[in-house]
Design a protein around this motif. Structure first.
Motif, PDB file in Angstrom:
ATOM      1  N   PHE A 109      -2.499  -3.731   2.802  1.00  0.00           N
ATOM      2  CA  PHE A 109      -1.979  -2.886   3.882  1.00  0.00           C
ATOM      3  C   PHE A 109      -0.903  -3.621   4.688  1.00  0.00           C
ATOM      4  CE2 PHE A 109      -6.222  -1.483   2.829  1.00  0.00           C
ATOM      5  CZ  PHE A 109      -6.031  -0.126   2.642  1.00  0.00           C
TER       6      PHE A 109
ATOM      7  N   ALA B 282      -9.543   0.473   3.329  1.00  0.00           N
ATOM      8  CA  ALA B 282      -8.986   0.234   4.671  1.00  0.00           C
ATOM      9  C   ALA B 282     -10.065  -0.393   5.560  1.00  0.00           C
ATOM     10  CB  ALA B 282      -8.484   1.537   5.276  1.00  0.00           C
TER      11      ALA B 282
ATOM     12  N   TRP C 180       0.827  -1.206   0.000  1.00  0.00           N
ATOM     13  CA  TRP C 180       0.000   0.000   0.000  1.00  0.00           C
ATOM     14  C   TRP C 180       0.867   1.264   0.000  1.00  0.00           C
ATOM     15  CZ3 TRP C 180      -4.842   0.512  -1.280  1.00  0.00           C
ATOM     16  CH2 TRP C 180      -5.513   1.694  -0.979  1.00  0.00           C
TER      17      TRP C 180
END
Ligand code: FAD
Length: 509
Positions: free
Chosen positions: A201, A335, A173
């Motif tokens: 992430f 997210a 990310w």
């Protein structure tokens, strides 16, 4: 001649069996279901067949090599067609972006979508992912089990020089944020982390080599991906392997510290000099093949599991959004989606939705006026062994999923649907919770933590998507070849048979 048993007839097991049978070894494959393919399964919905597992075929060269190694050509067994339009991506009814096999066309499309600076950075991104791929193909992808220590020891200065620009310690990310200023593009390319069941992430930037792999080509198998498994199974049989379906392996017997055979669900015992397990390694650690071999792989902690999925295989009529073969409808808040999946371990309240429209090729296949075949997939947490989905939860999940498609302009009228939940995947792939890609690739060392083909138990080998180099059709095939090659090297070096005994000699590739 040593007797070899392969557990599982997915692409990993079939490749192993083919490789060994081609060299004249006595190979028996035991598969608990009634057909080859494993995750590459075919579903029947209201009398029509469709792919219920993998739909994006990349790295065709691996399959070319597998078939060539068996003395034939892939094209003689299945018909593959490459796609010009790789995928259509949407964020709403008026935000769409197509990516193409041609980098220039994709750059133009990105320029129209997000501006010329973003198009320029996309070209830089392509150069970076190509560099990652080229640096890692031989020492990592093609190696039976790379160790960071060995990689560094072999070529410390050169390796550091090559590896450093790849941002090995960064997350995917963060690295993507340096290339793409438009968050939608960061999200689009971050999604490649989910190809191995991971979060963008948490996954390392080097995983972005998948972007390069896809850029190098996506193929469709005429008649469905399952044809590939059927072709591998037929060829392995033709080369002398025996494939036995409807038989689960329940125990791996060990005598004097080495593998001696396999007990089947019927109680039958098959003697063997070597056993190759291609079920998920979590099943070994959980004792599904007996206590004696459970310790050969580390236990899989819940937090290490990769993603599962919810899939809807359906016949449906579609209006509005112009579907192509591969379509992705992105959630607004990536997210939050991954926090649901890996943090809260629940189905995402706003999922990204993938649809494979299996009747759509380029140009659109004729005869698609009536209901068409769709596989719709969202990522799900691997909780299939601890959480049974209630009807209310499934209903809520469907409303979120199909509501999002509606908002993107796709109106689907379903005629017949087969739903598969993480619990269903857990039943098919025991001890995984429904995780479909083995261990997640989280953290920069994760790729080095997947088990390789050899174990510390003599005669016991591993292959498949939960082993190195990871999940995916071509990578599972690579692991199958590695396991076969490791076995051959070990058996020759310990004098269990000579080179002359093998038809076609010995390949360690
Ligand atoms: C929904 C979905 C979508 C996917 N999409 C893609 C994609 O687009 N592109 C891509 O490249 N990859 C994709 N993948 C991943 C890819 O399908 C897998 O990584 C690959 O097929 C794994 O092959 P395998 O041989 O390692 O294992 P599997 O396919 O899991 O095969 C293992 C076999 O072992 C059998 N088995 C297990 N335990 C026993 C036992 N005790 N006794 C006997 N047999 C046993 C199982 O029944 C199974 O047939 C997808 C997977 C899924 C599920």
């Amino acid at each position: 001649m040593p007797r070899i048993i392969v557990i599982g007839a997915g692409v990993g097991g079939l490749t192993t069996a083919l490789h060994l049978a081609t060299r004249g070894l006595a190979v028996v494959v035991v598969e608990k279901t009634g057909a080859p393919g494993g995750k590459m399964r075919e579903l029947e919905v209201d009398g029509r067949h469709l792919d219920g597992g993998p739909t994006v075929l990349t790295m065709k060269w691996v399959l070319d090599e597998v078939f060539a190694d068996a003395g034939t050509a892939l094209a003689e067994h299945v018909t593959l067609r490459s796609l010009d339009l790789l995928a259509r991506h949407a964020w709403s009814s008026n935000e769409r972006l197509d990516l193409f096999a041609d980098v220039g066309r994709s750059a133009d499309a990105i320029g129209d979508f997000a501006g010329p600076a973003e198009a320029r950075r996309y070209r830089e991104f392509c150069a970076w992912t190509r560099q990652i791929y080229q640096t890692l193909e031989t020492p990592f992808l093609r190696s039976p089990r790379p160790s960071l220590k060995e990689l560094v020891a072999a070529n410390a200065a050169g390796f550091a020089r090559e590896l450093w620009p790849l941002a090995p310690f960064s997350t995917a990310w963060r690295a993507l944020g340096r290339y793409f200023h438009d968050p939608r593009l960061q999200q689009l390319f971050g999604r490649y982390a989910t190809y191995c069941g991971s979060s963008p992430f948490l996954a390392p930037a080097t995983l972005m080599l998948i972007a390069h792999v896809e850029q190098c080509g996506v193929w469709i198998v005429d008649g469905g991906m399952h044809r590939l498994a059927a072709a591998l199974a037929r060829l392995a049989t033709a080369r002398g392997a025996r494939l036995r379906y409807g038989l689960g392996a329940t125990e791996i017997a060990v005598v004097d510290g080495r593998v001696a055979g396999v007990t089947l669900s019927t109680g039958e015992r098959l003697d063997a000099d070597a056993v190759i397990v291609t079920a998920d390694v979590a099943a070994i650690a959980a004792g599904r093949f007996g206590r004696t071999v459970a310790g050969v792989v580390p236990p899989m902690r819940y937090s290490q599991r990769s993603l599962s999925a919810m899939t809807w295989a359906m016949l449906a009529e579609c209006e509005g959004f112009p579907l192509v073969r591969h379509n992705v409808f992105f959630s607004r808040d990536y997210a939050a989606e991954f926090h649901d999946l890996f943090g809260r371990r629940q189905l995402p309240t706003a999922p990204t939705v993938y649809i494979c429209a299996q009747d759509r090729t380029e140009p659109m296949a004729p005869g698609c006026d009536g209901p068409e075949r769709l596989l719709c997939l969202i990522n799900a947490p691997p909780i299939g062994d601890t959480h049974a989905m209630a009807a209310r939860e499934l209903d809520q999940c469907e409303r979120c999923t199909f509501g999002h498609l509606e908002r993107c302009g796709l109106h689907i009228q379903r005629h017949a649907t087969t739903v598969t939940t993480p619990s269903d995947f857990e039943r098919m792939f025991p001890a995984t919770g429904g995780a479909l890609y083995g261990r997640s690739s989280h953290g920069w060392l994760a790729s080095f933590r997947r088990p390789g083909s050899r174990t510390r138990m003599q005669g016991l080998y591993l292959a498949g998507g939960s082993t190195h180099p990871g999940a995916g059709v071509p990578t599972a095939a690579l692991s199958g070849r590695s396991a076969a090659a490791s076995l051959l090297v070990d058996f020759v070096s310990t004098g269990r048979f000579g080179r002359a005994a093998m038809r076609g000699g010995m390949s360690t590739q």
